[in-house]
Design a protein around this motif. Structure first.
Motif, PDB file in Angstrom:
ATOM      1  N   SER A 168       0.845  -1.193   0.000  1.00  0.00           N
ATOM      2  CA  SER A 168       0.000   0.000   0.000  1.00  0.00           C
ATOM      3  C   SER A 168       0.880   1.243   0.000  1.00  0.00           C
ATOM      4  O   SER A 168       1.509   1.553   1.019  1.00  0.00           O
ATOM      5  N   PRO A 169       0.943   1.960  -1.109  1.00  0.00           N
ATOM      6  CA  PRO A 169       1.753   3.182  -1.145  1.00  0.00           C
ATOM      7  C   PRO A 169       1.088   4.293  -0.351  1.00  0.00           C
ATOM      8  O   PRO A 169      -0.092   4.230  -0.007  1.00  0.00           O
ATOM      9  N   ARG A 170       1.878   5.309  -0.065  1.00  0.00           N
ATOM     10  CA  ARG A 170       1.329   6.429   0.691  1.00  0.00           C
ATOM     11  C   ARG A 170       0.403   7.295  -0.151  1.00  0.00           C
ATOM     12  O   ARG A 170      -0.426   8.016   0.371  1.00  0.00           O
ATOM     13  N   THR A 171       0.570   7.260  -1.458  1.00  0.00           N
ATOM     14  CA  THR A 171      -0.294   8.022  -2.367  1.00  0.00           C
ATOM     15  C   THR A 171      -0.779   7.102  -3.469  1.00  0.00           C
ATOM     16  O   THR A 171      -0.090   6.152  -3.865  1.00  0.00           O
ATOM     17  N   SER A 172      -1.977   7.370  -3.969  1.00  0.00           N
ATOM     18  CA  SER A 172      -2.542   6.526  -5.024  1.00  0.00           C
ATOM     19  C   SER A 172      -1.813   6.713  -6.347  1.00  0.00           C
ATOM     20  O   SER A 172      -1.908   5.860  -7.237  1.00  0.00           O
ATOM     21  N   LYS A 173      -1.048   7.809  -6.502  1.00  0.00           N
ATOM     22  CA  LYS A 173      -0.321   8.014  -7.761  1.00  0.00           C
ATOM     23  C   LYS A 173       0.810   7.015  -7.916  1.00  0.00           C
ATOM     24  O   LYS A 173       1.194   6.659  -9.023  1.00  0.00           O
ATOM     25  N   ALA A 174       1.355   6.530  -6.804  1.00  0.00           N
ATOM     26  CA  ALA A 174       2.480   5.597  -6.867  1.00  0.00           C
ATOM     27  C   ALA A 174       2.074   4.227  -7.372  1.00  0.00           C
ATOM     28  O   ALA A 174       2.927   3.403  -7.691  1.00  0.00           O
ATOM     29  N   ILE A 175       0.764   3.962  -7.437  1.00  0.00           N
ATOM     30  CA  ILE A 175       0.311   2.637  -7.867  1.00  0.00           C
ATOM     31  C   ILE A 175       0.580   2.411  -9.344  1.00  0.00           C
ATOM     32  O   ILE A 175       0.692   1.282  -9.818  1.00  0.00           O
ATOM     33  N   VAL A 176       0.714   3.497 -10.094  1.00  0.00           N
ATOM     34  CA  VAL A 176       0.868   3.364 -11.539  1.00  0.00           C
ATOM     35  C   VAL A 176       2.258   2.857 -11.888  1.00  0.00           C
ATOM     36  O   VAL A 176       2.439   2.103 -12.843  1.00  0.00           O
ATOM     37  N   ASP A 177       3.262   3.275 -11.120  1.00  0.00           N
ATOM     38  CA  ASP A 177       4.648   2.959 -11.447  1.00  0.00           C
ATOM     39  C   ASP A 177       4.982   1.531 -11.025  1.00  0.00           C
ATOM     40  O   ASP A 177       4.886   1.179  -9.848  1.00  0.00           O
ATOM     41  N   ASP A 178       5.408   0.735 -11.991  1.00  0.00           N
ATOM     42  CA  ASP A 178       5.903  -0.627 -11.725  1.00  0.00           C
ATOM     43  C   ASP A 178       4.917  -1.449 -10.891  1.00  0.00           C
ATOM     44  O   ASP A 178       5.298  -2.166  -9.965  1.00  0.00           O
ATOM     45  N   ALA A 179       3.637  -1.341 -11.206  1.00  0.00           N
ATOM     46  CA  ALA A 179       2.618  -2.037 -10.402  1.00  0.00           C
ATOM     47  C   ALA A 179       2.794  -3.549 -10.487  1.00  0.00           C
ATOM     48  O   ALA A 179       2.618  -4.262  -9.493  1.00  0.00           O
ATOM     49  N   ARG A 180       3.139  -4.041 -11.672  1.00  0.00           N
ATOM     50  CA  ARG A 180       3.275  -5.492 -11.816  1.00  0.00           C
ATOM     51  C   ARG A 180       4.425  -6.027 -10.974  1.00  0.00           C
ATOM     52  O   ARG A 180       4.305  -7.075 -10.320  1.00  0.00           O
ATOM     53  N   LEU A 181       5.559  -5.309 -10.968  1.00  0.00           N
ATOM     54  CA  LEU A 181       6.704  -5.747 -10.172  1.00  0.00           C
ATOM     55  C   LEU A 181       6.378  -5.714  -8.683  1.00  0.00           C
ATOM     56  O   LEU A 181       6.695  -6.649  -7.938  1.00  0.00           O
ATOM     57  N   LYS A 182       5.732  -4.654  -8.241  1.00  0.00           N
ATOM     58  CA  LYS A 182       5.399  -4.538  -6.820  1.00  0.00           C
ATOM     59  C   LYS A 182       4.428  -5.634  -6.394  1.00  0.00           C
ATOM     60  O   LYS A 182       4.567  -6.221  -5.311  1.00  0.00           O
ATOM     61  N   ALA A 183       3.438  -5.913  -7.235  1.00  0.00           N
ATOM     62  CA  ALA A 183       2.493  -6.980  -6.907  1.00  0.00           C
ATOM     63  C   ALA A 183       3.190  -8.333  -6.846  1.00  0.00           C
ATOM     64  O   ALA A 183       2.910  -9.155  -5.968  1.00  0.00           O
ATOM     65  N   ALA A 184       4.120  -8.570  -7.775  1.00  0.00           N
ATOM     66  CA  ALA A 184       4.855  -9.839  -7.770  1.00  0.00           C
ATOM     67  C   ALA A 184       5.710  -9.966  -6.512  1.00  0.00           C
ATOM     68  O   ALA A 184       5.824 -11.049  -5.927  1.00  0.00           O
ATOM     69  N   CYS A 185       6.305  -8.858  -6.066  1.00  0.00           N
ATOM     70  CA  CYS A 185       7.135  -8.892  -4.863  1.00  0.00           C
ATOM     71  C   CYS A 185       6.308  -9.236  -3.629  1.00  0.00           C
ATOM     72  O   CYS A 185       6.677 -10.109  -2.833  1.00  0.00           O
ATOM     73  N   VAL A 186       5.188  -8.561  -3.462  1.00  0.00           N
ATOM     74  CA  VAL A 186       4.348  -8.804  -2.286  1.00  0.00           C
ATOM     75  C   VAL A 186       3.758 -10.218  -2.321  1.00  0.00           C
ATOM     76  O   VAL A 186       3.671 -10.899  -1.292  1.00  0.00           O
ATOM     77  N   SER A 187       3.360 -10.669  -3.505  1.00  0.00           N
ATOM     78  CA  SER A 187       2.821 -12.037  -3.625  1.00  0.00           C
ATOM     79  C   SER A 187       3.869 -13.069  -3.257  1.00  0.00           C
ATOM     80  O   SER A 187       3.555 -14.107  -2.649  1.00  0.00           O
ATOM     81  N   ASP A 188       5.130 -12.814  -3.597  1.00  0.00           N
ATOM     82  CA  ASP A 188       6.204 -13.747  -3.254  1.00  0.00           C
ATOM     83  C   ASP A 188       6.367 -13.849  -1.736  1.00  0.00           C
ATOM     84  O   ASP A 188       6.573 -14.939  -1.193  1.00  0.00           O
ATOM     85  N   VAL A 189       6.270 -12.717  -1.045  1.00  0.00           N
ATOM     86  CA  VAL A 189       6.378 -12.740   0.419  1.00  0.00           C
ATOM     87  C   VAL A 189       5.202 -13.497   1.033  1.00  0.00           C
ATOM     88  O   VAL A 189       5.371 -14.322   1.937  1.00  0.00           O
ATOM     89  N   LEU A 190       3.992 -13.237   0.525  1.00  0.00           N
ATOM     90  CA  LEU A 190       2.814 -13.948   1.039  1.00  0.00           C
ATOM     91  C   LEU A 190       2.927 -15.453   0.840  1.00  0.00           C
ATOM     92  O   LEU A 190       2.591 -16.239   1.726  1.00  0.00           O
ATOM     93  N   ARG A 191       3.426 -15.855  -0.327  1.00  0.00           N
ATOM     94  CA  ARG A 191       3.552 -17.287  -0.604  1.00  0.00           C
ATOM     95  C   ARG A 191       4.574 -17.934   0.316  1.00  0.00           C
ATOM     96  O   ARG A 191       4.386 -19.072   0.779  1.00  0.00           O
ATOM     97  N   GLY A 192       5.658 -17.231   0.597  1.00  0.00           N
ATOM     98  CA  GLY A 192       6.651 -17.770   1.516  1.00  0.00           C
ATOM     99  C   GLY A 192       6.099 -17.979   2.915  1.00  0.00           C
ATOM    100  O   GLY A 192       6.408 -18.967   3.582  1.00  0.00           O
TER     101      GLY A 192
END
Length: 594
Positions: free
Chosen positions: A391-415
């Motif tokens: 969860s970024p501090r601003t909604s504008k940050a969601i646009v940048d590299d959203a796929r990479l960020k989602a993949a990173c968080v999903s990897d932590v959840l899976r672990g």
């Protein structure tokens, strides 16, 4: 009665298993005072006792001590195949371990072993030589100090005595490292000298391999000293900083491993946190990101954060545990402290991709260690911090590299989910559902807050995985209704993830599959006839994903669909295509979703 001769020769029994002690020229047992002769007789008694024990166990000593010493002394011709020679000597030592009780034999054999350190050899032979020395110490503990002293002599500060051969020094360090690892309790009096030796090796212009062996030995020394080595910690922190900023990636990783050893045994967490900042600087180096060592360093960083995050004030004094002498406050305290520390780097503006991936590995390793040591309830409750990382501090940050960020968080959840038990996974499913519903209020509301988009998408993806892994669950209408609401999510990946989640859920509860599919088709019929608005287009896309996913699940779970239902799907599809062509001819973008 026969007298003991001047040469002090004691004939042994005949046969291949005989133990013979010669005169002054034989095994080095010189005549001397009565006290010296008494000591030698006592040693020989120990040998005879050991031989008797071996014979009782069905073993037999097949080689005389003179033959063993001769083999060790004439070993110069074996340098072409040192691995085979050292393996042979290990067998010889096992057969003649009774002779190690005798001082002169032990001294001569030790001198021979130390001379082999000068041989040019590869990693395998070096390992066998170290194992041979450890084997001698295992059979006779009194030999460890002479062996350690002999190995340290190759690093004598006196230039006339020390060895300048890099291979010799590397061999000696590997042997010291093996001795400290296996027999650290017997060499405690020499750990200080070994620490100084390794420190001098790291601060000089040595070969990279010698420095690497020195840093690994130093890490073992810190582990063996434990809390008793506090006086050496300050100097060790300086060595950590020195290693972290070396050019070679292997030395940087060795510095991180030394820092982890300090984090385990050091009470000063402020000093550890200062070096953690240096580790982050190393991970931020683009040149280091291209090496294979970045993954190992990221995982070591996770281990370090786990160790210092749970450290409490010593003796109940806050000044010792939470502040340093300059009043600086600790940062990494508890799971929240780790989250705040790493998320600040993760969401930093213009943060490079490789640094985000490294932070993800550290976060994943931290939670895996946390899950292994804490209860399932505490681990599941800490998953909220993982979703906060998305969860970024601003909604504008969601646009940048959203796929990479989602993949990173999903990897932590899976672990984390893979580290939990079956009961823990059930708790995790409940928590993820609650998080999706709580975070979805702003996400699905009128303001369309996109700051929770990645968190909700990752939670839905993990829900789909957990439902597939669990294989069965109790039917709950509220779960289905909560997932159906996400068909109108303002972010496409969230709608697709919700479709995967509802498919996995209905696969676990087959009796809800057809009713849910009918419900989605009814909603889709209603949306197709509505006005051409953006929200309607998003709902049409989301419901279409739901229908496709549920039809795919029905093919597996109930082996097909009723003909009437298929006819309804076909007629609805034709109607959507007609509306899409009409909207396209009118120049409207509304028909794209259809």
């Amino acid at each position: 009665m026969s007298q003991v001769s001047e040469t002090d020769s004691v004939p042994g029994p005949a046969g291949p298993g005989a133990v013979s002690f010669g005169s002054r020229g034989g095994c080095g047992c010189e005549g001397g005072s009565g006290q010296g002769r008494g000591e030698r007789r006592e040693e020989r008694g120990e040998i005879e006792h050991e031989r008797g024990r071996l014979k009782d166990e069905g073993e037999e000593v097949k080689m005389l001590p003179e033959e063993m010493l001769s083999m060790a002394a004439d070993a110069d011709g074996k340098q072409s195949q040192p691995e085979m020679f050292f393996m042979r000597m290990q067998s010889v030592v096992k057969e003649g371990r009774a002779y190690l009780k005798e001082l002169s034999f032990r001294d001569k054999f030790t001198v021979s072993m130390l001379s082999w350190v000068r041989w040019p050899m590869g990693p395998l032979a070096r390992k066998h030589l170290a194992e041979l020395m450890c084997l001698v110490v295992a059979f006779e503990g009194r030999s460890i100090i002479p062996i350690i002293d002999g190995l340290l002599e190759y690093f004598n500060p006196n230039p006339n005595k020390q060895s300048r051969d890099e291979v010799t020094r590397l061999n000696a360090l590997v042997c010291i490292q093996e001795m400290v690892d296996k027999h650290g309790m017997y060499v405690s009096s020499k750990l200080g000298m070994i620490f100084l030796t390794c420190k001098n090796v790291l601060k000089t212009s040595e070969d990279v391999h010698v420095k690497l062996a020195g840093s690994e030995t130093l890490t073992l020394v810190i582990d063996k000293l434990g809390r008793m080595g506090r006086s050496s910690h300050e100097e060790a922190f300086k060595i950590v900083k020195l290693l972290l900023f070396q050019k070679q990636s292997s030395l940087r990783v060795a510095g991180a491993q030394l820092l982890h050893a300090l984090a385990v045994h050091c009470d000063n967490c402020i000093a550890v946190e200062n070096q953690v900042a240096n580790v982050i600087k190393v991970l931020s180096d683009p040149a280091f990101s291209q090496t294979v060592a970045v993954k190992e360093m990221s995982q070591v960083l996770g281990d370090i954060l786990y160790k210092i995050s749970g450290s409490k004030p010593v003796g109940g004094e806050e000044s010792k545990g939470l502040r340093d002498r300059f009043g600086k406050r600790r940062v990494v305290v508890g799971v929240k402290g780790v989250h705040d520390f790493l998320s600040a780097i993760f969401w930093k503006d213009r943060c490079p991709h490789f640094l985000r991936i490294a932070i993800t590995r550290s976060f994943k390793r931290f939670f895996q260690r946390f899950a292994a040591s804490e209860s399932s309830t505490e681990t599941v409750q800490s998953v909220k911090y993982i979703l906060d990382l998305a969860s970024p501090r601003t909604s504008k940050a969601i646009v940048d590299d959203a796929r990479l960020k989602a993949a990173c968080v999903s990897d932590v959840l899976r672990g984390v989910s893979c580290s939990l038990s079956e009961d823990g996974r059930a708790l995790l499913v409940s928590l993820l559902l609650n998080e999706v519903m709580n975070r979805g209020h702003g996400f699905l509301g009128e303001q369309r807050d996109l700051s929770q988009a990645i968190a909700i998408t990752c939670a839905l993806g993990e829900l789909a995985y957990l439902y597939n892994e669990m294989g069965g669950t109790q039917p709950a209408v509220e779960v289905k209704d909560s997932l159906l609401k996400l068909c109108a999510a303002p972010w496409t990946p969230a709608r697709v993830a919700a479709a995967e989640a509802i498919r996995a859920y209905c696969s676990c509860v087959p009796e809800l599959l057809l009713p849910t599919l009918h419900e989605c088709l009814n909603f889709l019929h209603m949306e197709v006839g509505l006005t051409q608005s953006e929200s309607s287009a998003q709902k049409i896309h989301g419901l279409s994903c739901f229908v496709v996913s549920l039809m795919a699940a029905a093919k597996v779970q109930i082996h097909g669909l009723p003909c009437a239902l298929l006819d309804s799907v076909m007629s609805l599809s034709k109607m959507m295509l007609k509306e899409a062509f009409r909207a396209a001819n009118e120049g409207s973008s509304w028909g794209t979703s259809r």
